[in-house]
Scaffold this motif. Sequence first.
Motif, short mmCIF file in Angstrom:
data_model
loop_
_atom_site.label_atom_id
_atom_site.label_comp_id
_atom_site.label_asym_id
_atom_site.label_seq_id
_atom_site.Cartn_x
_atom_site.Cartn_y
_atom_site.Cartn_z
N LEU A 20 0.78 -1.07 0.09
CA LEU A 20 -0.13 -0.07 0.21
C LEU A 20 0.75 1.29 -0.11
N PRO A 21 1.82 1.57 0.82
CA PRO A 21 2.54 2.62 0.70
C PRO A 21 3.37 2.72 -0.60
N VAL A 22 3.81 1.70 -1.30
CA VAL A 22 4.33 1.86 -2.64
C VAL A 22 3.24 2.38 -3.85
N ALA A 23 2.26 1.76 -3.57
CA ALA A 23 1.14 2.17 -4.34
C ALA A 23 0.47 3.39 -4.18
N SER A 24 0.56 4.11 -2.99
CA SER A 24 0.05 5.26 -2.84
C SER A 24 1.30 6.39 -3.18
N PHE A 25 2.48 6.13 -3.01
CA PHE A 25 3.62 7.00 -3.49
C PHE A 25 3.46 6.89 -5.03
N GLU A 26 3.36 5.95 -5.85
CA GLU A 26 3.15 5.84 -7.19
C GLU A 26 1.90 6.61 -7.80
N ALA A 62 -6.66 11.73 -5.61
CA ALA A 62 -7.73 11.10 -4.92
C ALA A 62 -7.30 9.69 -4.72
N ALA A 63 -6.70 8.91 -5.67
CA ALA A 63 -6.26 7.72 -5.23
C ALA A 63 -5.34 7.51 -4.34
N SER A 64 -4.31 8.59 -4.37
CA SER A 64 -3.25 8.87 -3.02
C SER A 64 -3.77 8.84 -1.78
N ASP A 65 -4.77 9.54 -1.64
CA ASP A 65 -5.46 9.65 -0.42
C ASP A 65 -6.34 8.48 0.05
N ILE A 66 -6.99 7.87 -0.86
CA ILE A 66 -7.62 6.56 -0.48
C ILE A 66 -6.57 5.62 -0.28
N LEU A 67 -5.46 5.29 -0.80
CA LEU A 67 -4.61 4.36 -0.50
C LEU A 67 -3.85 4.61 0.85
N GLY A 97 0.18 11.94 -9.98
CA GLY A 97 -0.57 12.90 -9.79
C GLY A 97 -1.99 12.72 -9.65
N SER A 98 -2.47 11.52 -9.38
CA SER A 98 -3.72 11.15 -8.57
C SER A 98 -3.98 11.49 -7.41
#
Length: 52
Positions: A18-24, A32-37, A29-30
């Motif tokens: 999850l942290p890797v996906a959030s950073f990606e 919303a996706a970063s906040d959800i992750l 530049g997404s």
Amino acid sequence: MKQKLFNPVFLVLASIILPVASFEAMVIGSIAASDILFALICAVMALIIVRK
């Protein structure tokens, strides 16, 4: 469902992925996706604390 959430393998993999996906998502530049992750990271960390 509770057994799957408190499964140590699930918690370890989620805390790694999850942290890797959030950073990606943040790099792309997404916001919303970063906040959800990031919220999912917080939920997994809370599950790890509750489990101990």
